[in-house]
Design a protein around this motif. Structure first.
Motif, PDB file in Angstrom:
ATOM      1  N   GLY A 885       0.837  -1.187   0.000  1.00 26.75           N
ATOM      2  CA  GLY A 885       0.000   0.000   0.000  1.00 26.75           C
ATOM      3  C   GLY A 885       0.880   1.247   0.000  1.00 26.75           C
ATOM      4  O   GLY A 885       2.115   1.162   0.063  1.00 26.75           O
ATOM      5  N   TYR A 886       0.235   2.415  -0.085  1.00 27.28           N
ATOM      6  CA  TYR A 886       0.970   3.677  -0.169  1.00 27.28           C
ATOM      7  C   TYR A 886       0.574   4.564   1.013  1.00 27.28           C
ATOM      8  O   TYR A 886      -0.603   4.634   1.392  1.00 27.28           O
ATOM      9  CB  TYR A 886       0.664   4.393  -1.489  1.00 27.28           C
ATOM     10  N   VAL A 887       1.578   5.203   1.594  1.00 27.33           N
ATOM     11  CA  VAL A 887       1.348   6.098   2.727  1.00 27.33           C
ATOM     12  C   VAL A 887       2.015   7.433   2.437  1.00 27.33           C
ATOM     13  O   VAL A 887       2.955   7.525   1.642  1.00 27.33           O
ATOM     14  CB  VAL A 887       1.898   5.495   4.039  1.00 27.33           C
ATOM     15  N   HIS A 888       1.511   8.454   3.110  1.00 25.25           N
ATOM     16  CA  HIS A 888       2.090   9.798   2.950  1.00 25.25           C
ATOM     17  C   HIS A 888       2.348  10.360   4.333  1.00 25.25           C
ATOM     18  O   HIS A 888       1.438  10.526   5.150  1.00 25.25           O
ATOM     19  CB  HIS A 888       1.133  10.707   2.181  1.00 25.25           C
ATOM     20  N   ILE A 889       3.616  10.618   4.637  1.00 25.96           N
ATOM     21  CA  ILE A 889       4.020  11.198   5.913  1.00 25.96           C
ATOM     22  C   ILE A 889       4.740  12.503   5.599  1.00 25.96           C
ATOM     23  O   ILE A 889       5.805  12.503   4.964  1.00 25.96           O
ATOM     24  CB  ILE A 889       4.941  10.235   6.693  1.00 25.96           C
ATOM     25  N   ALA A 890       4.154  13.606   6.015  1.00 22.85           N
ATOM     26  CA  ALA A 890       4.763  14.915   5.763  1.00 22.85           C
ATOM     27  C   ALA A 890       6.092  15.006   6.510  1.00 22.85           C
ATOM     28  O   ALA A 890       6.227  14.510   7.636  1.00 22.85           O
ATOM     29  CB  ALA A 890       3.813  16.014   6.223  1.00 22.85           C
ATOM     30  N   PRO A 891       7.087  15.607   5.945  1.00 20.30           N
ATOM     31  CA  PRO A 891       7.087  16.314   4.638  1.00 20.30           C
ATOM     32  C   PRO A 891       7.533  15.422   3.481  1.00 20.30           C
ATOM     33  O   PRO A 891       7.899  15.911   2.427  1.00 20.30           O
ATOM     34  CB  PRO A 891       8.098  17.433   4.873  1.00 20.30           C
ATOM     35  N   LEU A 892       7.527  14.098   3.699  1.00 21.14           N
ATOM     36  CA  LEU A 892       7.982  13.209   2.651  1.00 21.14           C
ATOM     37  C   LEU A 892       6.913  13.049   1.575  1.00 21.14           C
ATOM     38  O   LEU A 892       5.721  13.280   1.817  1.00 21.14           O
ATOM     39  CB  LEU A 892       8.306  11.816   3.243  1.00 21.14           C
ATOM     40  N   GLU A 893       7.353  12.609   0.424  1.00 21.69           N
ATOM     41  CA  GLU A 893       6.397  12.309  -0.633  1.00 21.69           C
ATOM     42  C   GLU A 893       5.739  10.953  -0.342  1.00 21.69           C
ATOM     43  O   GLU A 893       6.182  10.188   0.509  1.00 21.69           O
ATOM     44  CB  GLU A 893       7.107  12.264  -1.990  1.00 21.69           C
ATOM     45  N   GLU A 894       4.683  10.693  -1.054  1.00 20.31           N
ATOM     46  CA  GLU A 894       3.998   9.417  -0.891  1.00 20.31           C
ATOM     47  C   GLU A 894       4.939   8.277  -1.289  1.00 20.31           C
ATOM     48  O   GLU A 894       5.622   8.360  -2.310  1.00 20.31           O
ATOM     49  CB  GLU A 894       2.739   9.390  -1.774  1.00 20.31           C
ATOM     50  N   PHE A 895       4.987   7.240  -0.459  1.00 18.62           N
ATOM     51  CA  PHE A 895       5.869   6.114  -0.762  1.00 18.62           C
ATOM     52  C   PHE A 895       5.130   4.805  -0.450  1.00 18.62           C
ATOM     53  O   PHE A 895       4.133   4.774   0.268  1.00 18.62           O
ATOM     54  CB  PHE A 895       7.178   6.206   0.036  1.00 18.62           C
ATOM     55  N   GLU A 896       5.710   3.750  -1.000  1.00 12.38           N
ATOM     56  CA  GLU A 896       5.073   2.432  -0.908  1.00 12.38           C
ATOM     57  C   GLU A 896       5.624   1.649   0.287  1.00 12.38           C
ATOM     58  O   GLU A 896       6.796   1.723   0.619  1.00 12.38           O
ATOM     59  CB  GLU A 896       5.331   1.630  -2.199  1.00 12.38           C
ATOM     60  N   ILE A 897       4.734   0.908   0.935  1.00 12.63           N
ATOM     61  CA  ILE A 897       5.120  -0.042   1.983  1.00 12.63           C
ATOM     62  C   ILE A 897       4.607  -1.416   1.550  1.00 12.63           C
ATOM     63  O   ILE A 897       3.425  -1.582   1.257  1.00 12.63           O
ATOM     64  CB  ILE A 897       4.526   0.337   3.355  1.00 12.63           C
ATOM     65  N   ALA A 898       5.520  -2.407   1.507  1.00  8.15           N
ATOM     66  CA  ALA A 898       5.153  -3.752   1.054  1.00  8.15           C
ATOM     67  C   ALA A 898       5.690  -4.783   2.034  1.00  8.15           C
ATOM     68  O   ALA A 898       6.778  -4.627   2.601  1.00  8.15           O
ATOM     69  CB  ALA A 898       5.709  -4.022  -0.351  1.00  8.15           C
ATOM     70  N   THR A 899       4.907  -5.832   2.249  1.00  9.07           N
ATOM     71  CA  THR A 899       5.369  -6.913   3.122  1.00  9.07           C
ATOM     72  C   THR A 899       6.571  -7.628   2.515  1.00  9.07           C
ATOM     73  O   THR A 899       7.325  -8.296   3.229  1.00  9.07           O
ATOM     74  CB  THR A 899       4.243  -7.926   3.363  1.00  9.07           C
ATOM     75  N   ALA A 900       6.739  -7.481   1.193  1.00 11.80           N
ATOM     76  CA  ALA A 900       7.903  -8.100   0.549  1.00 11.80           C
ATOM     77  C   ALA A 900       9.203  -7.552   1.116  1.00 11.80           C
ATOM     78  O   ALA A 900      10.236  -8.243   1.092  1.00 11.80           O
ATOM     79  CB  ALA A 900       7.850  -7.869  -0.955  1.00 11.80           C
TER      80      ALA A 900
END
Length: 953
Positions: A885-900
């Protein structure tokens, strides 16, 4: 209750008896009884539906394209056998609780018994022949443990080996037959196979399949000429003998023949093979049983005879004979289990099974006498007991069967078998229980407590009730199971009653009873004649065959497996080349469909370097260090080739592996001579060179043929390209394949890698505990060593490179799901960074600063990878299915988190731990205690006294 749970309960229950034995024998027995009882109750919940003629099915498709599925189904036949397995199994558990002594490991016994019980239940419930084969082999393995339970008895160990050898070899034959059968039917599901009678019987492969399957069935059910193993299995404790002979292992072959009866029966081949084998077995078993003095041996050969009777009925191929076979399976299970348990009681109380040392036991063991007498009379076929009914129906069938073009041959032989059957049954009663009380018993016999005779008594009650009220008690069960045997067709008319009028079967039965009494009266002179006659001894023949085969195998092994790797490689390559040439000469090769591309200058230069390096390896292979450098050149060119062919992941992996392996091999070469001695003559080298050239040309030709032609099947690369991001959440297809599509492979690889490192560590420990350690400590280098073992320049450079290398490893790790990289490559880079510290400052200095054991790092990696895969189950997905899935944590850009990423972390840790454990293990050979410097280099860089430093250096 689900069929899965019914089949699983005995296996789950097998975990508890061995554990609960510490709480007492009652706790252990109760846990075994609870598992069997729950499975039996679950089975009975399906009884109403089964007796109505319904079929219960449940299944899970695993790899349906390969026919691999866990399918179970329960029909009348499966219900009958499962009832016998679980019902009699429950009685055996109760009986064994009071039979086994305190010196016998009861928990171990119940564990083995439940494993065997679970395998048998699996056989009768399986709807997939591959699954059935697994359970089939499990019965051979678990019965080996049961028969050899009394390990201190040589006859127990030999009986277990004999049973495993015979039934195991038969199982191998059956595997081939079942696979042929599934191939003919186009499915490995039994329910589908049973619908393809015409296709199977019209196939050219029908006879080979039939013979192979029958070999498996005959060996399991102790049919001639494989009958000899069953009497030797009597060395097992009596509860095992009662279970094996009445309801389980020997009935597995009968079940298989009954299960496949709809598609295999009805042909001349089936009739003459199966009916003839059963008839011969019935006669031989009955004759031998009469002259056995061991009580269990008599019952064992009687079992062989009755198994032959049922086999003969199934072999007749008529519907009514199938009904009779099913009915006798029920009757035989009841009286034979009761008889074996009675024999066990006699042995337990009198301390002997020798019939000649017994007699008159009715005076001191009246309860056992009644139980054994009723069961023996049923075995003899005396009315109004259940054995009489099925024996009469059997005699009726044989009287109407034409065998070997004679209407009387089968009737005569069956009557002879019935005469001897009655004789040995009467002998059991007369020579064990009747007559005057003796005063020379080995022990003072008496009836045991209720716990030991309750189980056989219950079975004897069934023997009487089924004889008197068979239509009401077992009529519906016989109808349901017989209907399943004949493929659901309409049952013929039959009557389960005591009186069938005056007919041929009645006369044959009277002859059997009268003849049995006459043989009993003449037993002593007949026994003297029997002992005087020369006859083949099956055990002697079996032992001679085993010795002959062992000698042959040892001779072949000594010639082929002499420890020469060169010989192994020559044989393998020569055989591969030979069959390849045969395939090329007899097969067809299509015309090329692709044009060769023009090679550029750089690829040609690289190819030339690769070829020259390979040639130089052949020329200089005895100079080990030079050969290692040349191997490194080959690896480097291969890495460049991967990169040139747009495979950067492979290039990164190859170059990282090359660096690590070269370092490890350099360590190993440190303890070997610099040159390999000449050990093979010129002729052998020329021969091996010729084989290598031919093999190399063959592989090259095969590769060329594949490159200029399209593949025979569509490539799966399109699927991976299409689903890499959509299914795995990554754009780097190679990494997604490793951690998702082929995650099982990667998981297995890191386990194997960890095992390899642990093996290196274990071997190192073993070697260092011998004289080799002293030799390594005292060895002198053959050339002058450098004065600075840990030069300051190298220490400074490796310290500076350490954070850079680890940063590169982290970068490669995190980018791996979308760009070339991943946990495996990152692990190798991180390992190289740590290896450099060992190289710069030495083993002792680096080991003192090691904070985490490499064993633990390997284990952590495997556990993290496994936990990631298991987590997919909680999401309702198969093992190792990725979620992202994708998360957005300021001030970072949206990035992907995968169980892989977690799985890749496990790979990373396993690789780092395995490489470093192997390196550390090899480094210990060169390490000398007390020689490590307390500083990172040969001098203390913090001091200003240069003169003192030079002295210390």
């Amino acid at each position: 209750m689900s069929l899965f749970l019914i089949a699983a309960l005995p296996f789950l229950g097998a975990l508890f008896p061995a554990l609960l034995i510490r709480a007492g024998r009652n706790a252990s027995a109760s846990s075994a009884g609870l598992a069997t009882g729950l499975a039996f109750i679950g089975l009975m919940l399906h009884a109403p539906a089964i007796l109505r003629g319904e079929v219960v099915k449940v299944g899970i498709d695993w790899l349906p394209a390969l026919g691999l599925s866990a399918n179970f189904f329960l029909d009348g036949l499966g219900f009958l056998f499962a009832t016998l397995i679980l019902g009699i199994g429950l009685l055996i558990i109760v009986y064994a609780r009071f039979y086994l002594s305190r010196q016998d490991p009861m928990g171990q016994f119940y564990t083995y018994l439940l494993l065997f019980q679970g395998a048998m239940v699996g056989i009768v419930l399986s709807d997939n022949i591959l699954l059935l084969l697994i359970f089939w082999e499990l019965t051979s393995l678990s019965s080996f443990l049961l028969i050899g339970y009394w390990k201190h008895l040589p006859e127990g160990r030999q009986g277990a080996r004999m049973a495993l050898t015979v039934t195991g070899m038969g199982g191998l034959a059956m595997i081939g037959g079942m696979l042929i059968l599934g191939n003919i039917a186009g499915s490995y599901d039994i329910s589908v196979i049973l619908q393809n009678k015409e296709a199977i019987q019209s196939s050219d492969l029908y006879l080979p399949a039939l013979i192979l399957i029958l070999i498996g069935a005959f060996t399991k059910s102790a049919q001639f000429p494989f009958h000899f193993w069953l009497p030797h299995a009597m060395a097992a404790p009596t509860p095992v003998s009662a279970y094996l002979h009445s309801a389980t292992m020997v009935k597995a072959g009968l079940f298989l023949m009954a299960r496949l009866w709809p598609v295999l029966a009805g042909t001349p081949e089936w009739f003459y093979i199966v009916a003839t084998t059963g008839l011969i077995t019935m006669v031989i078993g009955a004759v031998i049983a009469l002259f056995k003095d061991d009580l269990k041996a008599l019952l064992a050969f009687s079992t062989v005879s009755h198994l032959g009777l049922i086999t003969m009925l199934l072999g007749m191929g008529t519907k009514l004979a199938a009904v009779v076979a099913v009915f006798h399976i029920i009757n035989h299970a009841t009286f034979k289990a009761a008889l074996f348990m009675s024999a066990g009681i006699v042995d337990h109380e009198a301390h002997t099974r020798d019939i000649k040392r017994l007699g008159g036991l009715r005076h001191v063991m009246p309860v056992t006498f009644v139980i054994a007498t009723v069961a023996s009379l049923s075995m003899a076929g005396i009315p109004p007991l259940n054995g009489f009914l099925s024996k009469e129906m059997m005699l009726t069938e044989v009287s109407e069967t034409n065998w070997l073009q004679s209407p009387y041959a089968m009737s005569i032989l069956a009557t002879i078998a019935a005469v001897f059957s009655a004789a040995y049954s009467f002998r059991l009663i007369a020579h064990v229980f009747l007559g005057p009380k003796r005063d020379d018993y080995p022990a003072k016999p008496h009836d045991p407590g209720f716990g030991m005779w309750a189980s056989p008594a219950l079975l004897v009650v069934l023997v009487v009730l089924i004889g008197l009220f068979s239509a009401k008690l077992v009529g519906p069960l016989v109808a349901a199971s017989a209907s399943a045997v004949i493929g659901g067709e309409k049952l013929p008319y039959y009557s389960l009653k005591l009186w069938h009028g005056v007919n041929a079967a009645l006369y044959m039965s009277i002859i059997a009873v009268v003849g049995g009494l006459i043989l009993l009266a003449l037993h002593r002179p007949l026994e003297r004649l029997w002992n005087a006659l020369p006859r083949p001894e099956a055990k002697v023949i079996f032992d001679a065959i085993v010795r002959g085969l062992t000698a042959l195998v040892q001779s072949v092994t000594a010639r082929l497996h002499n420890g020469s790797l060169t010989r192994y490689a020559a044989i393998m390559v020569s055989f591969t080349v030979a069959i390849s040439l045969y395939a090329y000469a007899t097969g067809t090769l299509g015309a090329p469909t692709r044009q060769m591309q023009q090679a550029g200058v750089m690829p040609m230069v690289a190819w030339f370097c690769l070829a020259m390096a390979a040639i130089c390896i052949v020329i200089f292979h005895r100079r080990r260090f030079v050969a290692l450098i040349l191997i490194g050149i080959v690896g480097l060119i291969v890495s460049m080739s991967f990169n040139y062919l747009s495979a950067p992941d492979l290039a990164l992996t190859q170059i990282s592996v090359e660096v690590v392996t070269i370092i490890l091999m350099l360590l190993a070469l440190n303890f070997l001579p610099k040159e390999t001695p000449v050990e093979t003559p010129l002729f052998a080298r020329l021969r091996d060179g010729g084989i290598a050239i031919v093999g190399g040309l063959g592989v090259g030709g095969l590769i060329y043929a594949m490159l200029v032609r399209d593949f025979a099947f569509p490539s799966i690369s399109g699927f991976h390209i299409e689903n890499s991001y959509k299914g795995g959440g990554g754009t780097n297809m190679v990494n997604v394949i490793l951690v998702d599509f082929r995650g099982f492979d990667t998981f297995g690889e890191i386990i194997v890698l960890g095992i390899a490192a642990l093996v290196i560590f274990a071997l190192t420990e073993a070697v260092l505990s011998t004289r080799v350690r002293a030799y390594l400590l005292n060895r002198k280098p053959d050339i002058e060593q450098a004065g600075d073992s840990h030069p300051g320049m190298m220490v400074v450079v490796t310290r500076m490179m350490m954070p850079v290398a680890l940063m590169v490893a982290a970068y490669i790790f995190f980018r791996g799901h979308n760009l070339p990289g991943g946990g495996f490559i990152a692990g190798l880079i991180a390992a190289i960074a740590v290896i450099m510290q060992y190289m710069a400052s030495g083993f002792g200095w680096a080991t003192e600063r090691q904070r985490f054991p490499y064993h633990g790092i390997i284990g952590s990696g495997v556990l993290i990878a496994a936990a990631t895969g298991i987590g997919a189950w909680f999401n309702g997905q198969p093992f190792l299915t990725s979620a992202f899935g994708y998360v957005h944590i300021a001030p970072l850009e949206e990035f992907e988190i995968a169980t892989a990423a977690l799985f890749d972390l496990g790979v990373f840790l396993a690789v780092v731990g395995a490489v470093m454990l192997a390196l550390e293990s090899l480094s210990r050979f060169a390490w000398q205690p007390g020689t490590a410097s307390e500083h990172a280099m040969d001098i203390n860089p913090a001091r200003d006294d240069a003169e003192q430093d030079m002295k210390e250096a």
